[in-house]
Design a protein around this motif. Structure first.
Motif, short mmCIF file in Angstrom:
data_model
loop_
_atom_site.label_atom_id
_atom_site.label_comp_id
_atom_site.label_asym_id
_atom_site.label_seq_id
_atom_site.Cartn_x
_atom_site.Cartn_y
_atom_site.Cartn_z
N GLU A 122 0.69 -1.16 0.05
CA GLU A 122 -0.03 0.11 -0.04
C GLU A 122 0.82 1.31 0.13
N LYS A 123 1.82 1.27 0.66
CA LYS A 123 2.78 2.32 0.73
C LYS A 123 3.59 2.56 -0.53
N TYR A 124 3.87 1.43 -1.06
CA TYR A 124 4.74 1.65 -2.79
C TYR A 124 3.43 2.26 -3.67
N ALA A 125 2.18 1.64 -3.40
CA ALA A 125 0.89 2.27 -4.35
C ALA A 125 0.71 3.64 -4.06
N GLU A 126 0.76 4.19 -2.71
CA GLU A 126 0.60 5.36 -2.48
C GLU A 126 1.58 6.33 -3.17
N TRP A 127 2.87 5.70 -3.02
CA TRP A 127 4.15 6.77 -3.71
C TRP A 127 4.01 6.87 -5.02
N LEU A 128 3.49 5.77 -5.69
CA LEU A 128 3.59 5.73 -7.18
C LEU A 128 2.37 6.50 -7.69
N ASN A 129 1.56 6.65 -6.94
CA ASN A 129 0.28 7.29 -7.58
C ASN A 129 0.26 8.79 -7.23
N ASP A 130 1.62 9.26 -6.47
CA ASP A 130 1.81 10.63 -6.35
C ASP A 130 2.52 11.13 -7.58
N LEU A 131 1.85 12.02 -8.24
CA LEU A 131 2.40 12.79 -9.23
C LEU A 131 3.88 13.37 -8.88
N GLU A 132 4.01 13.90 -8.03
CA GLU A 132 5.21 14.68 -7.57
C GLU A 132 6.29 13.59 -7.64
N ILE A 133 6.03 12.45 -7.24
CA ILE A 133 6.96 11.34 -7.43
C ILE A 133 7.11 10.84 -8.78
N SER A 134 5.98 10.48 -9.24
CA SER A 134 5.82 9.42 -10.57
C SER A 134 6.39 10.22 -11.68
N LEU A 135 6.29 11.74 -11.71
CA LEU A 135 6.70 12.70 -12.72
C LEU A 135 8.03 12.21 -13.13
N TYR A 136 8.98 11.82 -12.30
CA TYR A 136 10.13 11.45 -12.54
C TYR A 136 10.48 10.01 -13.13
N LEU A 137 9.40 9.25 -13.00
CA LEU A 137 9.62 7.92 -13.33
C LEU A 137 8.91 7.38 -14.49
N THR A 138 9.18 6.24 -15.04
CA THR A 138 8.48 5.63 -16.26
C THR A 138 7.10 5.34 -15.79
N ARG A 187 1.02 -5.10 -6.48
CA ARG A 187 1.54 -6.32 -5.69
C ARG A 187 1.88 -7.26 -7.04
N GLU A 188 1.08 -7.37 -8.24
CA GLU A 188 1.66 -8.35 -9.22
C GLU A 188 2.98 -7.70 -9.64
N ILE A 189 3.34 -6.56 -10.04
CA ILE A 189 4.56 -5.74 -10.26
C ILE A 189 5.83 -6.35 -9.63
N LEU A 190 5.46 -6.08 -8.26
CA LEU A 190 6.54 -6.31 -7.11
C LEU A 190 6.72 -7.91 -7.16
N GLU A 191 5.47 -8.79 -7.33
CA GLU A 191 5.89 -10.31 -7.08
C GLU A 191 6.68 -10.83 -8.23
N ASN A 192 6.53 -10.24 -9.48
CA ASN A 192 7.19 -10.66 -10.72
C ASN A 192 8.50 -10.20 -10.66
N LEU A 193 8.78 -8.93 -10.10
CA LEU A 193 10.31 -8.63 -9.88
C LEU A 193 10.87 -9.36 -8.98
N LEU A 194 10.37 -9.91 -7.91
CA LEU A 194 10.90 -10.58 -7.00
C LEU A 194 11.23 -11.85 -7.11
N LYS A 195 10.35 -12.74 -8.22
CA LYS A 195 10.57 -13.99 -8.85
C LYS A 195 11.65 -13.87 -9.89
N SER A 196 11.93 -12.85 -10.24
CA SER A 196 12.65 -12.81 -11.75
C SER A 196 14.34 -12.97 -11.16
N ASP A 197 14.90 -13.88 -12.14
CA ASP A 197 16.56 -13.84 -11.98
C ASP A 197 17.24 -12.64 -12.46
N THR A 198 16.59 -12.04 -13.34
CA THR A 198 17.33 -10.89 -13.71
C THR A 198 17.19 -9.49 -13.19
#
Ligand SMILES: CC(C)(COP(=O)(O)OP(=O)(O)OC[C@H]1O[C@@H](n2cnc3c(N)ncnc32)[C@H](O)[C@@H]1OP(=O)(O)O)[C@@H](O)C(=O)NCCC(=O)NCCS
Length: 191
Positions: A23-39, A51-62
């Motif tokens: 929830e904290k990550y989702a809150e930050w990523l929906n904050d335009l003042e932060i996300s304007l700098y991100l893809t 959750r899906e994004i993070l789970e995939n990243l955590l499973k990935s070998d790369t």
């Protein structure tokens, strides 16, 4: 235990990501003042999507992802290495500090130095690159301070509010960082 001290700095440490923080990550990523700098500026992040994004990243070998935790065990952001290519010993770096009170205070520099030491001395990488938008002067200055060098620009490739901006490519080699490996392991007995 919510966080683990995998890589320890002076004012913060890097821990495995805890999925309870979705929830904290989702809150930050929906904050335009932060996300304007991100893809993904225009993305809408639900808790489930994050959750899906993070789970995939955590499973990935790369991909390797860390939470940035201050010395009071408070989550302040995250960072990671992506598209890790073990054959050619290279990877792509990304970071965001979601707690905005922590911007401009050297926390980014400290966290990135820890991650680069991890990438170069634990994963044995040789080249780490990143992309940053030309209007993100704070990030550009932070990266230059650490030793990243500009290697090119994709011109007018970001359109924001009807204006064009460049994407700047930067990279750093393993012999160009402050080597903290010895101090990271100085208290251990290595045979
Ligand atoms: C980018 C980020 C990780 C940098 O971390 P940080 O802790 O804020 O950065 P630092 O304090 O270590 O370094 C920032 C430097 O830029 C300078 N700076 C800050 N704002 C600036 C501006 N508008 N113009 C020029 N320089 C600026 C600071 O003075 C500092 O340099 P100094 O130490 O020589 O004084 C963090 O600000 C962040 O997560 N921002 C939002 C998301 C983001 O931009 N992610 C990166 C996407 S590529």
């Amino acid at each position: 235990m919510k966080y683990y001290k995998k890589l320890i700095g002076e004012r913060l440490y890097l821990s495995p990501v805890n999925l309870d923080d979705i929830e904290k990550y989702a809150e930050w990523l929906n904050d335009l003042e932060i996300s304007l700098y991100l893809t993904g500026t225009s993305e809408v992040y639900t808790n489930d999507k994050e959750r899906e994004i993070l789970e995939n990243l955590l499973k990935s070998d790369t991909d390797v992802l860390f939470a940035i935790i201050n010395n009071d065990d408070k989550l302040i952001g995250n960072l990671g290495l992506h598209q890790i290519d073990y054959k050619n010993r290279k990877a792509t770096f990304g970071i965001f500090i979601g707690e905005k009170d922590y911007w401009n205070n050297g926390f980014g520099t400290e966290a990135i130095n820890l991650l680069l030491n991890y990438g170069f001395y634990f994963l044995n990488l040789h080249n780490i690159n990143l992309e940053v938008y030309s209007y993100n002067e704070r990030a550009i200055n932070c990266y230059k301070k650490i030793g990243f060098k500009e290697i090119g620009r994709r011109r007018e490739s970001i359109i924001l509010g009807g204006k064009f901006y460049d994407e700047i490519s930067m990279d750093i080699l393993s012999n160009e960082i402050k080597n903290d490996f010895d101090s990271m392991i100085e208290n251990f007995q290595i045979i």
